[in-house]
Motif scaffolding. Structure first.
Motif, PDB file in Angstrom:
ATOM      1  N   PRO A 109      62.266  70.295  24.448  1.00  0.00           N
ATOM      2  CA  PRO A 109      62.204  71.681  24.944  1.00  0.00           C
ATOM      3  C   PRO A 109      62.143  72.671  23.792  1.00  0.00           C
ATOM      4  N   ASP A 110      61.554  73.838  24.064  1.00  0.00           N
ATOM      5  CA  ASP A 110      61.525  74.909  23.078  1.00  0.00           C
ATOM      6  C   ASP A 110      62.806  75.725  23.247  1.00  0.00           C
ATOM      7  N   PRO A 111      63.742  75.637  22.283  1.00  0.00           N
ATOM      8  CA  PRO A 111      65.040  76.298  22.465  1.00  0.00           C
ATOM      9  C   PRO A 111      65.033  77.772  22.107  1.00  0.00           C
ATOM     10  N   GLY A 112      63.932  78.271  21.561  1.00  0.00           N
ATOM     11  CA  GLY A 112      63.920  79.669  21.142  1.00  0.00           C
ATOM     12  C   GLY A 112      64.986  79.921  20.083  1.00  0.00           C
ATOM     13  N   LEU A 113      65.812  80.923  20.317  1.00  0.00           N
ATOM     14  CA  LEU A 113      66.863  81.279  19.359  1.00  0.00           C
ATOM     15  C   LEU A 113      68.224  80.711  19.747  1.00  0.00           C
ATOM     16  N   LEU A 114      68.268  79.837  20.745  1.00  0.00           N
ATOM     17  CA  LEU A 114      69.537  79.305  21.215  1.00  0.00           C
ATOM     18  C   LEU A 114      70.187  78.422  20.159  1.00  0.00           C
ATOM     19  N   THR A 115      71.487  78.558  20.039  1.00  0.00           N
ATOM     20  CA  THR A 115      72.248  77.660  19.176  1.00  0.00           C
ATOM     21  C   THR A 115      72.578  76.377  19.944  1.00  0.00           C
ATOM     22  N   ALA A 155      77.264  72.994  16.332  1.00  0.00           N
ATOM     23  CA  ALA A 155      77.273  73.871  17.502  1.00  0.00           C
ATOM     24  C   ALA A 155      76.797  75.282  17.202  1.00  0.00           C
ATOM     25  N   GLY A 156      77.083  75.801  16.028  1.00  0.00           N
ATOM     26  CA  GLY A 156      76.718  77.171  15.712  1.00  0.00           C
ATOM     27  C   GLY A 156      75.343  77.331  15.112  1.00  0.00           C
ATOM     28  N   ARG A 157      74.650  76.222  14.891  1.00  0.00           N
ATOM     29  CA  ARG A 157      73.329  76.276  14.259  1.00  0.00           C
ATOM     30  C   ARG A 157      72.227  76.395  15.308  1.00  0.00           C
ATOM     31  N   PRO A 158      71.114  77.075  14.991  1.00  0.00           N
ATOM     32  CA  PRO A 158      69.992  77.140  15.936  1.00  0.00           C
ATOM     33  C   PRO A 158      69.496  75.728  16.258  1.00  0.00           C
ATOM     34  N   LEU A 159      69.296  75.439  17.529  1.00  0.00           N
ATOM     35  CA  LEU A 159      68.869  74.096  17.918  1.00  0.00           C
ATOM     36  C   LEU A 159      67.531  73.733  17.266  1.00  0.00           C
ATOM     37  N   GLY A 160      66.647  74.721  17.111  1.00  0.00           N
ATOM     38  CA  GLY A 160      65.338  74.456  16.532  1.00  0.00           C
ATOM     39  C   GLY A 160      65.387  74.024  15.082  1.00  0.00           C
ATOM     40  N   ARG A 161      66.532  74.226  14.416  1.00  0.00           N
ATOM     41  CA  ARG A 161      66.643  73.839  13.011  1.00  0.00           C
ATOM     42  C   ARG A 161      67.383  72.522  12.824  1.00  0.00           C
ATOM     43  N   LEU A 162      67.760  71.903  13.921  1.00  0.00           N
ATOM     44  CA  LEU A 162      68.443  70.614  13.831  1.00  0.00           C
ATOM     45  C   LEU A 162      67.432  69.483  13.719  1.00  0.00           C
ATOM     46  N   ASP A 164      65.925  65.712  14.693  1.00  0.00           N
ATOM     47  CA  ASP A 164      65.743  65.121  16.017  1.00  0.00           C
ATOM     48  C   ASP A 164      67.012  64.421  16.494  1.00  0.00           C
ATOM     49  N   GLY A 165      67.675  63.707  15.585  1.00  0.00           N
ATOM     50  CA  GLY A 165      68.903  63.022  15.964  1.00  0.00           C
ATOM     51  C   GLY A 165      70.012  63.987  16.328  1.00  0.00           C
ATOM     52  N   GLU A 166      70.146  65.076  15.548  1.00  0.00           N
ATOM     53  CA  GLU A 166      71.165  66.077  15.839  1.00  0.00           C
ATOM     54  C   GLU A 166      70.870  66.785  17.161  1.00  0.00           C
ATOM     55  N   ARG A 167      69.588  67.056  17.394  1.00  0.00           N
ATOM     56  CA  ARG A 167      69.206  67.725  18.635  1.00  0.00           C
ATOM     57  C   ARG A 167      69.535  66.855  19.843  1.00  0.00           C
ATOM     58  N   GLN A 168      69.285  65.554  19.730  1.00  0.00           N
ATOM     59  CA  GLN A 168      69.591  64.669  20.849  1.00  0.00           C
ATOM     60  C   GLN A 168      71.085  64.628  21.132  1.00  0.00           C
ATOM     61  N   ARG A 169      71.886  64.708  20.100  1.00  0.00           N
ATOM     62  CA  ARG A 169      73.336  64.767  20.327  1.00  0.00           C
ATOM     63  C   ARG A 169      73.705  65.998  21.152  1.00  0.00           C
ATOM     64  N   MET A 170      73.079  67.120  20.850  1.00  0.00           N
ATOM     65  CA  MET A 170      73.382  68.335  21.592  1.00  0.00           C
ATOM     66  C   MET A 170      72.857  68.247  23.027  1.00  0.00           C
ATOM     67  N   MET A 171      71.725  67.578  23.238  1.00  0.00           N
ATOM     68  CA  MET A 171      71.209  67.433  24.596  1.00  0.00           C
ATOM     69  C   MET A 171      72.111  66.506  25.422  1.00  0.00           C
ATOM     70  N   VAL A 172      72.647  65.481  24.780  1.00  0.00           N
ATOM     71  CA  VAL A 172      73.620  64.619  25.465  1.00  0.00           C
ATOM     72  C   VAL A 172      74.873  65.428  25.792  1.00  0.00           C
ATOM     73  N   ALA A 173      75.308  66.276  24.847  1.00  0.00           N
ATOM     74  CA  ALA A 173      76.477  67.125  25.098  1.00  0.00           C
ATOM     75  C   ALA A 173      76.227  68.066  26.269  1.00  0.00           C
ATOM     76  N   ARG A 174      75.012  68.624  26.369  1.00  0.00           N
ATOM     77  CA  ARG A 174      74.694  69.497  27.503  1.00  0.00           C
ATOM     78  C   ARG A 174      74.850  68.748  28.824  1.00  0.00           C
ATOM     79  N   ALA A 175      74.353  67.498  28.849  1.00  0.00           N
ATOM     80  CA  ALA A 175      74.495  66.699  30.067  1.00  0.00           C
ATOM     81  C   ALA A 175      75.962  66.395  30.353  1.00  0.00           C
ATOM     82  N   LEU A 176      76.739  66.123  29.315  1.00  0.00           N
ATOM     83  CA  LEU A 176      78.166  65.830  29.503  1.00  0.00           C
ATOM     84  C   LEU A 176      78.914  67.055  30.019  1.00  0.00           C
ATOM     85  N   ALA A 177      78.474  68.243  29.622  1.00  0.00           N
ATOM     86  CA  ALA A 177      79.140  69.462  30.068  1.00  0.00           C
ATOM     87  C   ALA A 177      79.043  69.641  31.578  1.00  0.00           C
ATOM     88  N   GLN A 178      78.082  68.984  32.204  1.00  0.00           N
ATOM     89  CA  GLN A 178      77.987  69.012  33.667  1.00  0.00           C
ATOM     90  C   GLN A 178      79.118  68.215  34.307  1.00  0.00           C
TER      91      GLN A 178
END
Length: 279
Positions: A109-115, A155-162, A164-178
């Motif tokens: 996904p294109d995260p824009g400016l989201l951290t 967590a405080g870094r822009p997702l677009g600058r992570l 691929d491995g770091e980004r996937q960790r955050m996407m897994v975290a998003r799913a876990l937050a559900q």
């Protein structure tokens, strides 16, 4: 025709994911309702227990993504049933499904400016509603999800600058937050290097145990999956599915039958592929 391995204790007790005669595929343009369309996988019987990492394997085009998309509610089933902790998963809609099922797809996904934290907070939408106002409990759930994947420094870094491995960790975290009971992942390691693939599958195995999650993922990392998975759903490319432990499916010859080629042959004793001997 599909064959299922012996259900684990979680599935026997009504906990986990249980498929019975589930048929998945694609609806024709004129098809309305279940039972109409072109079946990719007919009559799948399989179980995935809570606290376990279940891996979906099969050749390209075997139906792995179609099955996962159906379970995620992104396309309708053509027949059969899927029970999650004893409840009809296929009948869940919208918010009710999002509170029970977390999904991580291959798409970037294109995260824009989201951290990273902003993205994880999106996982609370099924609980906060359209307003998206997070309360104390929501912030705690986000903190817990980030901590579970050990991504606090990201967590405080822009997702677009992570990476691929770091980004996937955050996407897994998003799913876990559900706070789901079922986590579905379609080729989550597709863009990762070897070290990141090992780390991600190890993370998912740990999360299944620590959070009593039912984790089902598809992957082409066959040898790694066989080392880390508790159970395997194996699609044979001809519409069939068999399930069991990695050791059982390897010893039965099912892995070799699905993946052996003119050049490579699966060694069930080592769990690896070797060059086929030349005569």
């Amino acid at each position: 025709m599909s064959g299922a391995g012996t259900p684990g204790p979680a599935a026997v007790a009504g906990r986990g994911l249980v498929l019975a005669g589930l048929t998945v595929g694609h609806r024709s343009e004129r098809a309305f309702g279940r039972g109409s369309g072109v079946a990719v996988l007919p009559g799948v019987d399989a179980v995935a227990g809570r606290g376990e990492l279940t891996v979906l394997l099969g050749p390209n085009g075997a139906g792995k993504s179609t099955l996962l998309r159906t379970l995620a509610g992104l396309q309708p089933a053509l027949g059969g049933t899927a029970l999650l902790d004893g409840d009809d998963l296929l009948s869940l809609r919208g918010t009710a499904r999002a509170r029970r099922v977390g999904v991580v797809l291959t798409d970037r996904p294109d995260p824009g400016l989201l951290t990273g934290r902003d993205v994880v907070e999106l996982g609370r939408l099924p609980h906060t509603g359209a307003a998206g106002v997070l309360g104390e409990g929501d912030h705690t759930a986000v903190d817990d999800a980030i901590g579970a994947v050990r991504a606090g420094p990201l967590a405080g870094r822009p997702l677009g600058r992570l990476s691929d491995g770091e980004r996937q960790r955050m996407m897994v975290a998003r799913a876990l937050a559900q706070q789901p009971s079922l986590l579905l992942l379609d080729e989550p390691s597709a863009f990762l290097d070897v070290a990141a693939r090992v780390a991600l599958l190890g993370l998912l195995r740990r999360l299944a145990r620590e959070q009593d999650l039912c984790v089902l993922l598809s992957t082409h990392d066959l040898e790694l999956a066989l080392r880390l998975a508790d159970a395997v759903w194996l699609l044979d490319g001809a519409g069939g599915c068999c399930s069991g432990t990695p050791a059982a499916l390897s010893a039965s010859g099912a892995i070799g039958a699905a993946f052996d080629s003119d050049e490579l042959v699966f060694d069930p004793a080592q769990g690896t592929f070797d060059l086929r001997p030349t005569s």
